[in-house]
Design a protein around this motif. Sequence first.
Motif, PDB file in Angstrom:
ATOM      1  N   ILE A  95     -17.835  21.889  84.811  1.00 40.33           N
ATOM      2  CA  ILE A  95     -17.254  22.181  83.381  1.00 40.33           C
ATOM      3  C   ILE A  95     -18.589  23.015  82.459  1.00 40.33           C
ATOM      4  N   LEU A  96     -19.186  22.553  82.229  1.00 41.24           N
ATOM      5  CA  LEU A  96     -19.972  22.988  81.628  1.00 41.24           C
ATOM      6  C   LEU A  96     -20.300  23.864  81.995  1.00 41.24           C
ATOM      7  N   TYR A  97     -20.706  24.504  83.057  1.00 40.95           N
ATOM      8  CA  TYR A  97     -21.544  25.982  83.269  1.00 40.95           C
ATOM      9  C   TYR A  97     -20.067  26.915  82.921  1.00 40.95           C
ATOM     10  N   LEU A  98     -18.951  26.481  83.316  1.00 41.86           N
ATOM     11  CA  LEU A  98     -17.307  27.453  83.057  1.00 41.86           C
ATOM     12  C   LEU A  98     -17.769  27.390  81.243  1.00 41.86           C
ATOM     13  N   ALA A  99     -17.908  26.527  80.575  1.00 48.02           N
ATOM     14  CA  ALA A  99     -17.993  26.423  78.969  1.00 48.02           C
ATOM     15  C   ALA A  99     -19.147  27.638  78.859  1.00 48.02           C
ATOM     16  N   ALA A 109     -18.772  21.138  74.128  1.00 48.87           N
ATOM     17  CA  ALA A 109     -18.147  21.254  75.704  1.00 48.87           C
ATOM     18  C   ALA A 109     -18.227  20.098  76.689  1.00 48.87           C
ATOM     19  N   ARG A 110     -19.348  18.905  76.106  1.00 47.76           N
ATOM     20  CA  ARG A 110     -19.571  17.549  76.737  1.00 47.76           C
ATOM     21  C   ARG A 110     -18.430  16.827  77.070  1.00 47.76           C
ATOM     22  N   ALA A 113     -15.170  17.541  77.404  1.00 44.24           N
ATOM     23  CA  ALA A 113     -15.275  17.627  79.005  1.00 44.24           C
ATOM     24  C   ALA A 113     -14.435  16.396  79.516  1.00 44.24           C
ATOM     25  N   MET A 114     -15.491  15.304  78.610  1.00 42.66           N
ATOM     26  CA  MET A 114     -15.236  14.292  78.600  1.00 42.66           C
ATOM     27  C   MET A 114     -13.617  13.222  78.655  1.00 42.66           C
ATOM     28  N   GLU A 115     -13.388  13.994  77.457  1.00 36.20           N
ATOM     29  CA  GLU A 115     -11.756  13.024  76.801  1.00 36.20           C
ATOM     30  C   GLU A 115     -10.611  13.735  77.705  1.00 36.20           C
ATOM     31  N   HIS A 149     -12.459  25.746  76.944  1.00 36.94           N
ATOM     32  CA  HIS A 149     -13.363  26.655  75.734  1.00 36.94           C
ATOM     33  C   HIS A 149     -12.849  27.028  74.658  1.00 36.94           C
ATOM     34  N   GLU A 150     -11.461  26.048  74.762  1.00 38.95           N
ATOM     35  CA  GLU A 150     -10.047  25.940  73.344  1.00 38.95           C
ATOM     36  C   GLU A 150      -9.692  27.513  73.596  1.00 38.95           C
TER      37      GLU A 150
END
Length: 314
Positions: A95-99, A109-110, A113-115, A149-150
């Motif tokens: 997920i962080l890579y995509l962000a 982003a982290r 992602a957790m949310e 990334h909203e």
Amino acid sequence: MEPILTVEQLGKSFKQTQIIQNISFQVHKGEIMAILGPNGAGKSTTIRNIMGIMYPDEGKVQFHNHPTGEIPRHKIGYLPEERGLYKNVNVMDMILYLAELKDYPLKKARERAMEFLVKLGLEGKEKVSVEELSKGMGQKVQFIGSIIHEPELLILDEPFSGLDPVSQEVFKKEIQELANQGTAILLSSHQMNMVEEVCDRLFMISHGQKVIYGSLEDVKNQYANFKCTIRGKNDAKMLEQLADVQRVERNGDVSVAYLAPDVHVPSWLRELPENLNIHELSIDRISLHEIFIDVATDRHLVQDSQEGGKGDAK
């Protein structure tokens, strides 16, 4: 509503075959618009032109919040029909890579992602590798990656495919919440029941051309005549002879009478013969699923109540 995306007179050919022709529509801020059509109708080609994966031969795609009108990649989220995640990477890193590809702050982003991992039932899976996830879980991770990334514009290609009913409801709720927050959403799906539940407007393509475009309410009012479903042993000919019945379909003891446009339902019901065998009776409008089947098969059974044929829903 403010338009986020405008597609204007889009045309694309491969060799000598015209795939899409004169495709025009808008997607507005905070709305969910469906792009529908049978396989091979031109939906994927339209989406790929919007994404800049390929370029149209004719027409243009404009993103209204960008000075040049071009599509800024960091403003778009995309969930493709063909899922693709690196299998040997853990969920959070994926997920962080995509962000990061969208230049989105990693700390934020982290947190997001957790949310979303919690909201989508993936709490505790952040360190699990993608290859250990079920198909549905992998799809949830890719969905999170498409919205991390909203984005101002979110394109979802078959988002409900492969999900169990509970997960479909979770996805539906999240998609509606994103729209409520102002995200413009373009959604392609073959699951017409989900489209009816979440979408505000729809654009339907057949053979590369527009056949229906408008709000879901307008489309249903214009195309979806009433039908009467009767469970009981009845002669189809007797039903066909009733006033305002256009056609009758039977399946065992179930008869479906499709009614003419502008029929006054209460008056029609009062005129039903007393000898009609009725165990159950229901009246409703033709579903979006039936409209889709009619367009996809060129049966021409669904008629425009105003013009007697298909066209725009104004």
